[in-house]
Write a protein that holds these residues in place. Structure first.
Motif, PDB file in Angstrom:
ATOM      1  N   ILE A  97       0.840  -1.201   0.000  1.00 33.00           N
ATOM      2  CA  ILE A  97       0.000   0.000   0.000  1.00 33.00           C
ATOM      3  C   ILE A  97       0.873   1.248   0.000  1.00 33.00           C
ATOM      4  O   ILE A  97       0.638   2.193  -0.763  1.00 33.00           O
ATOM      5  CB  ILE A  97      -0.967   0.008   1.208  1.00 33.00           C
ATOM      6  CG1 ILE A  97      -1.999  -1.118   1.074  1.00 33.00           C
ATOM      7  CG2 ILE A  97      -1.661   1.363   1.333  1.00 33.00           C
ATOM      8  CD1 ILE A  97      -2.848  -1.324   2.320  1.00 33.00           C
ATOM      9  N   ARG A  98       1.900   1.269   0.853  1.00 36.49           N
ATOM     10  CA  ARG A  98       2.790   2.422   0.932  1.00 36.49           C
ATOM     11  C   ARG A  98       3.452   2.691  -0.417  1.00 36.49           C
ATOM     12  O   ARG A  98       3.500   3.827  -0.879  1.00 36.49           O
ATOM     13  CB  ARG A  98       3.863   2.210   2.005  1.00 36.49           C
ATOM     14  CG  ARG A  98       4.695   3.468   2.247  1.00 36.49           C
ATOM     15  CD  ARG A  98       6.103   3.187   2.699  1.00 36.49           C
ATOM     16  NE  ARG A  98       6.867   2.374   1.792  1.00 36.49           N
ATOM     17  CZ  ARG A  98       7.407   2.770   0.624  1.00 36.49           C
ATOM     18  NH1 ARG A  98       7.225   3.985   0.191  1.00 36.49           N
ATOM     19  NH2 ARG A  98       8.102   1.941  -0.120  1.00 36.49           N
ATOM     20  N   ALA A  99       3.936   1.640  -1.078  1.00 31.31           N
ATOM     21  CA  ALA A  99       4.598   1.804  -2.379  1.00 31.31           C
ATOM     22  C   ALA A  99       3.616   2.345  -3.419  1.00 31.31           C
ATOM     23  O   ALA A  99       3.956   3.238  -4.205  1.00 31.31           O
ATOM     24  CB  ALA A  99       5.200   0.480  -2.837  1.00 31.31           C
ATOM     25  N   PHE A 100       2.406   1.834  -3.423  1.00 29.34           N
ATOM     26  CA  PHE A 100       1.394   2.294  -4.365  1.00 29.34           C
ATOM     27  C   PHE A 100       1.059   3.770  -4.121  1.00 29.34           C
ATOM     28  O   PHE A 100       1.050   4.584  -5.054  1.00 29.34           O
ATOM     29  CB  PHE A 100       0.141   1.423  -4.256  1.00 29.34           C
ATOM     30  CG  PHE A 100      -1.002   1.928  -5.079  1.00 29.34           C
ATOM     31  CD1 PHE A 100      -0.946   1.919  -6.464  1.00 29.34           C
ATOM     32  CD2 PHE A 100      -2.139   2.417  -4.470  1.00 29.34           C
ATOM     33  CE1 PHE A 100      -2.003   2.406  -7.229  1.00 29.34           C
ATOM     34  CE2 PHE A 100      -3.206   2.893  -5.221  1.00 29.34           C
ATOM     35  CZ  PHE A 100      -3.130   2.889  -6.598  1.00 29.34           C
ATOM     36  N   LEU A 101       0.807   4.137  -2.858  1.00 27.37           N
ATOM     37  CA  LEU A 101       0.469   5.523  -2.536  1.00 27.37           C
ATOM     38  C   LEU A 101       1.645   6.463  -2.790  1.00 27.37           C
ATOM     39  O   LEU A 101       1.446   7.619  -3.170  1.00 27.37           O
ATOM     40  CB  LEU A 101      -0.029   5.638  -1.094  1.00 27.37           C
ATOM     41  CG  LEU A 101      -1.356   4.929  -0.792  1.00 27.37           C
ATOM     42  CD1 LEU A 101      -1.694   5.041   0.687  1.00 27.37           C
ATOM     43  CD2 LEU A 101      -2.487   5.451  -1.665  1.00 27.37           C
ATOM     44  N   SER A 102       2.859   5.976  -2.627  1.00 28.69           N
ATOM     45  CA  SER A 102       4.046   6.772  -2.939  1.00 28.69           C
ATOM     46  C   SER A 102       4.075   7.118  -4.434  1.00 28.69           C
ATOM     47  O   SER A 102       4.454   8.222  -4.815  1.00 28.69           O
ATOM     48  CB  SER A 102       5.300   6.001  -2.533  1.00 28.69           C
ATOM     49  OG  SER A 102       6.453   6.707  -2.882  1.00 28.69           O
ATOM     50  N   GLY A 103       3.673   6.166  -5.269  1.00 28.06           N
ATOM     51  CA  GLY A 103       3.581   6.432  -6.706  1.00 28.06           C
ATOM     52  C   GLY A 103       2.552   7.500  -7.019  1.00 28.06           C
ATOM     53  O   GLY A 103       2.757   8.342  -7.897  1.00 28.06           O
ATOM     54  N   ILE A 104       1.444   7.492  -6.299  1.00 30.36           N
ATOM     55  CA  ILE A 104       0.438   8.539  -6.484  1.00 30.36           C
ATOM     56  C   ILE A 104       1.023   9.887  -6.090  1.00 30.36           C
ATOM     57  O   ILE A 104       0.836  10.888  -6.788  1.00 30.36           O
ATOM     58  CB  ILE A 104      -0.850   8.224  -5.698  1.00 30.36           C
ATOM     59  CG1 ILE A 104      -1.550   7.013  -6.319  1.00 30.36           C
ATOM     60  CG2 ILE A 104      -1.780   9.435  -5.666  1.00 30.36           C
ATOM     61  CD1 ILE A 104      -2.728   6.507  -5.542  1.00 30.36           C
ATOM     62  N   ASP A 105       1.748   9.913  -4.979  1.00 30.45           N
ATOM     63  CA  ASP A 105       2.393  11.163  -4.551  1.00 30.45           C
ATOM     64  C   ASP A 105       3.340  11.686  -5.626  1.00 30.45           C
ATOM     65  O   ASP A 105       3.381  12.890  -5.899  1.00 30.45           O
ATOM     66  CB  ASP A 105       3.154  10.970  -3.244  1.00 30.45           C
ATOM     67  CG  ASP A 105       2.236  10.750  -2.046  1.00 30.45           C
ATOM     68  OD1 ASP A 105       1.025  11.061  -2.134  1.00 30.45           O
ATOM     69  OD2 ASP A 105       2.743  10.265  -1.015  1.00 30.45           O
ATOM     70  N   LEU A 106       4.106  10.792  -6.244  1.00 26.45           N
ATOM     71  CA  LEU A 106       5.014  11.199  -7.309  1.00 26.45           C
ATOM     72  C   LEU A 106       4.229  11.746  -8.499  1.00 26.45           C
ATOM     73  O   LEU A 106       4.582  12.788  -9.067  1.00 26.45           O
ATOM     74  CB  LEU A 106       5.898  10.031  -7.749  1.00 26.45           C
ATOM     75  CG  LEU A 106       6.820  10.302  -8.942  1.00 26.45           C
ATOM     76  CD1 LEU A 106       7.755  11.476  -8.691  1.00 26.45           C
ATOM     77  CD2 LEU A 106       7.590   9.028  -9.290  1.00 26.45           C
ATOM     78  N   ALA A 107       3.155  11.067  -8.882  1.00 27.78           N
ATOM     79  CA  ALA A 107       2.328  11.529  -9.995  1.00 27.78           C
ATOM     80  C   ALA A 107       1.755  12.917  -9.700  1.00 27.78           C
ATOM     81  O   ALA A 107       1.726  13.786 -10.579  1.00 27.78           O
ATOM     82  CB  ALA A 107       1.205  10.527 -10.277  1.00 27.78           C
ATOM     83  N   VAL A 108       1.313  13.147  -8.464  1.00 25.44           N
ATOM     84  CA  VAL A 108       0.789  14.451  -8.059  1.00 25.44           C
ATOM     85  C   VAL A 108       1.876  15.514  -8.179  1.00 25.44           C
ATOM     86  O   VAL A 108       1.643  16.604  -8.721  1.00 25.44           O
ATOM     87  CB  VAL A 108       0.219  14.392  -6.623  1.00 25.44           C
ATOM     88  CG1 VAL A 108       0.014  15.790  -6.041  1.00 25.44           C
ATOM     89  CG2 VAL A 108      -1.090  13.608  -6.606  1.00 25.44           C
ATOM     90  N   SER A 109       3.066  15.206  -7.709  1.00 20.86           N
ATOM     91  CA  SER A 109       4.174  16.153  -7.794  1.00 20.86           C
ATOM     92  C   SER A 109       4.479  16.522  -9.242  1.00 20.86           C
ATOM     93  O   SER A 109       4.692  17.691  -9.565  1.00 20.86           O
ATOM     94  CB  SER A 109       5.408  15.552  -7.126  1.00 20.86           C
ATOM     95  OG  SER A 109       6.508  16.413  -7.263  1.00 20.86           O
ATOM     96  N   ILE A 110       4.463  15.540 -10.118  1.00 21.71           N
ATOM     97  CA  ILE A 110       4.706  15.798 -11.541  1.00 21.71           C
ATOM     98  C   ILE A 110       3.585  16.662 -12.115  1.00 21.71           C
ATOM     99  O   ILE A 110       3.841  17.624 -12.850  1.00 21.71           O
ATOM    100  CB  ILE A 110       4.860  14.481 -12.314  1.00 21.71           C
ATOM    101  CG1 ILE A 110       6.127  13.745 -11.862  1.00 21.71           C
ATOM    102  CG2 ILE A 110       4.893  14.733 -13.827  1.00 21.71           C
ATOM    103  CD1 ILE A 110       6.216  12.298 -12.336  1.00 21.71           C
ATOM    104  N   ALA A 111       2.342  16.344 -11.765  1.00 20.19           N
ATOM    105  CA  ALA A 111       1.196  17.114 -12.273  1.00 20.19           C
ATOM    106  C   ALA A 111       1.268  18.573 -11.833  1.00 20.19           C
ATOM    107  O   ALA A 111       0.825  19.469 -12.555  1.00 20.19           O
ATOM    108  CB  ALA A 111      -0.114  16.487 -11.806  1.00 20.19           C
ATOM    109  N   GLU A 112       1.836  18.810 -10.673  1.00 20.07           N
ATOM    110  CA  GLU A 112       1.928  20.170 -10.145  1.00 20.07           C
ATOM    111  C   GLU A 112       3.090  20.969 -10.732  1.00 20.07           C
ATOM    112  O   GLU A 112       3.069  22.199 -10.671  1.00 20.07           O
ATOM    113  CB  GLU A 112       2.077  20.122  -8.620  1.00 20.07           C
ATOM    114  CG  GLU A 112       0.831  19.641  -7.908  1.00 20.07           C
ATOM    115  CD  GLU A 112       1.032  19.446  -6.418  1.00 20.07           C
ATOM    116  OE1 GLU A 112       0.025  19.562  -5.687  1.00 20.07           O
ATOM    117  OE2 GLU A 112       2.167  19.167  -5.978  1.00 20.07           O
ATOM    118  N   THR A 113       4.077  20.295 -11.301  1.00 13.74           N
ATOM    119  CA  THR A 113       5.295  21.001 -11.688  1.00 13.74           C
ATOM    120  C   THR A 113       5.714  20.848 -13.152  1.00 13.74           C
ATOM    121  O   THR A 113       6.483  21.670 -13.647  1.00 13.74           O
ATOM    122  CB  THR A 113       6.479  20.535 -10.818  1.00 13.74           C
ATOM    123  OG1 THR A 113       6.675  19.123 -11.003  1.00 13.74           O
ATOM    124  CG2 THR A 113       6.228  20.828  -9.344  1.00 13.74           C
TER     125      THR A 113
END
Length: 165
Positions: A97-113
């Motif tokens: 779960i942590r690894a999956f949610l970490s990927g979402i966090d990365l995707a969010v960071s990319i979407a923001e920048t």
């Protein structure tokens, strides 16, 4: 960053985390234990565990493309589905779960920048924003299946409530 890029980025962030359309993905998973994650149901071809692993597989595949790498395409889509129905134990499941949610966090960071209309070097005809949108829709699709399984098992809503209730 242009206004259009920024607006699209905000919409992508909302889609990636599950804002507005359904429960936030980060709220729908962490309270699931290993037993529930591996439980089978006659009406569904996959367990919650298999769904999360499949979502993570493709999320990582697409994020590698977004970051300019060229991941190995599987010979068959079946390679993206684990054969085991459940995790080894609760610790392994929580790490999944942590690894999956970490990927979402990365995707969010990319979407923001990122410049979201940038083409991808190893994915002709696709853009960063396009693949991030694909991650969001793929995760949303399978999150609906996870919510349905949780309802079948009487494990819905999660602590703090679920939307829809």
């Amino acid at each position: 960053m242009s206004d259009v890029n920024q607006s699209f980025g905000k919409a992508l962030v909302n889609a990636l985390i599950g804002e507005r359309g359904h429960i936030r993905i980060a709220k729908a998973l962490p309270d699931i234990d290993a037993e529930l994650a591996g439980r089978t149901h006659e009406a569904m071809p996959y367990t919650i565990y298999q769904l999360v692993k499949h979502m993570h597989y493709w999320q990582q595949f697409m994020l590698e493309h977004v970051e300019g790498r060229k991941p190995q395409m599987p010979a068959s889509v079946n390679e993206s589905w684990p054969t085991e129905t459940g995790p080894q134990d609760n610790d392994a499941w929580q790490e999944d779960i942590r690894a999956f949610l970490s990927g979402i966090d990365l995707a969010v960071s990319i979407a923001e920048t990122a410049q979201l209309n940038d083409a991808l070097p190893h994915f002709p005809g696709e853009t960063k924003g396009g693949l991030l949108r694909n991650i969001a829709s793929h995760n949303s699709y399978h999150l609906g299946e996870i919510v349905l399984l949780r309802r079948f098992y009487g494990a819905w809503p999660p602590p703090g409530g679920g939307y829809p209730a």
